[in-house]
Scaffold this active site. Sequence first.
Site, PDB file in Angstrom:
ATOM      1  N   ASP A  34       6.131  -1.781  11.403  1.00 52.27           N
ATOM      2  CA  ASP A  34       5.965  -0.426  11.929  1.00 52.27           C
ATOM      3  C   ASP A  34       4.487  -0.069  12.052  1.00 52.27           C
ATOM      4  OD1 ASP A  34       6.007  -0.478   9.062  1.00 52.27           O
ATOM      5  OD2 ASP A  34       6.173   1.710   9.009  1.00 52.27           O
ATOM      6  N   GLU A  65       6.930   0.769   6.250  1.00 50.79           N
ATOM      7  CA  GLU A  65       5.793   0.711   5.329  1.00 50.79           C
ATOM      8  C   GLU A  65       4.917   1.932   5.478  1.00 50.79           C
ATOM      9  OE1 GLU A  65       1.727  -0.117   3.888  1.00 50.79           O
ATOM     10  OE2 GLU A  65       2.380   0.381   5.917  1.00 50.79           O
TER      11      GLU A  65
END
Length: 386
Positions: free
Chosen positions: A75, A137
């Site tokens: 991400d 994350e």
Amino acid sequence: MTNPLSARQILDQLVSFPTVSRDTNLPLVDWVEGYLASQGITAHRHWNEDRTKAGLFAHAGPLVPGGVILSGHTDVVPVDGQAWTSDPWVVTERDGRLYGRGTCDMKGFDALAIWALAEAHRRGLRRPLQIALSYDEEIGCMGAPPLIAALQSEYPKAALAIIGEPSRMKAVNGHKGGAGYRVHLRGFEVHSSLLPQGVSAIMEAARLIMWANDRNAENAAKPASAVAALFDPPFTTLHTGMISGGTAHNITAADCRYVMEFRVVPGEAPEDWCQAFEAEVAALRSAMQAVRPEADVVLERFFDVPPLVPEADGEAEALVRRLTGDNATHVVSYGTEAGHFQAAGISSLVCGPGDIAQAHQADEYLEIAEFQAGQAFMEKLLADLA
């Protein structure tokens, strides 16, 4: 098997997927899984609860314990409101740099890890190599713990993990832990001239924020431990960066919402700080409800990041120092997924290409020289595992 791609070609593919944390990462996962399959490697997914995102992990080499994990996240942060001079979803090369969202944080490392795994499978290894690519994350390292558990249930336990957050290929063996709360105070509205009869959610929130300020002052004043002294600042910090609430200047606020975060030095437990905060909230709630029973404070804990504690004779540190030649001490105050790997009993270290100062910025970039240094590191790693 199809012809393998270069690390740069893989990077072009990864950046083309706009995997902002609020959105799905499945198109990227589909591509990586398909590419690894084309190289003879079977990848496995760990899905989130609603199956809108997945982590991916895979293995090359013998099915024995003691391997090396290359860990990255898929991400990226949004580009909304940022003034980019090129398409953030296309890798643009200019002035010795690779521009694009995630080139630095951290699809550059992801591309190198995927390349290395394919090469490991093609060349053959005596010691296993694994990759672990997580989701979410950027919003609290939430995808890492279940991914680590899934990886360990599928393959023999690895000896160490290299988390490729941008560190300019330096061996980072320590970082702060963290925790965060979304805080919602519910007050009771009255005209501000009748202040004692109401409860101002904003003014009560200020008490909790001042509690945090007081803890910061205390932490700054006390002597730092040997480990804490490595950090800047060398103490645990409490911070509020977002707050909203209220209706008008002459009405006690019915609502106030804010975020409280903790950045905790190794040697102190994030859970202890969370318990102290929750105890302060409980005391404030009682005081608010003594005035108006409807008043309340609601907490939502939305991230937990264990600290990365420097390891005495750590296997990850020994390997990375041997491959990079870096013998200096490096710690950082931001959190990574390394703390989760370490908490799972895996020796862990942060080492990856790029400068963290470029992360999350408009025109985010990775220096080509850094990408090349990452490639050289992977070549040395493959030789070591062979």
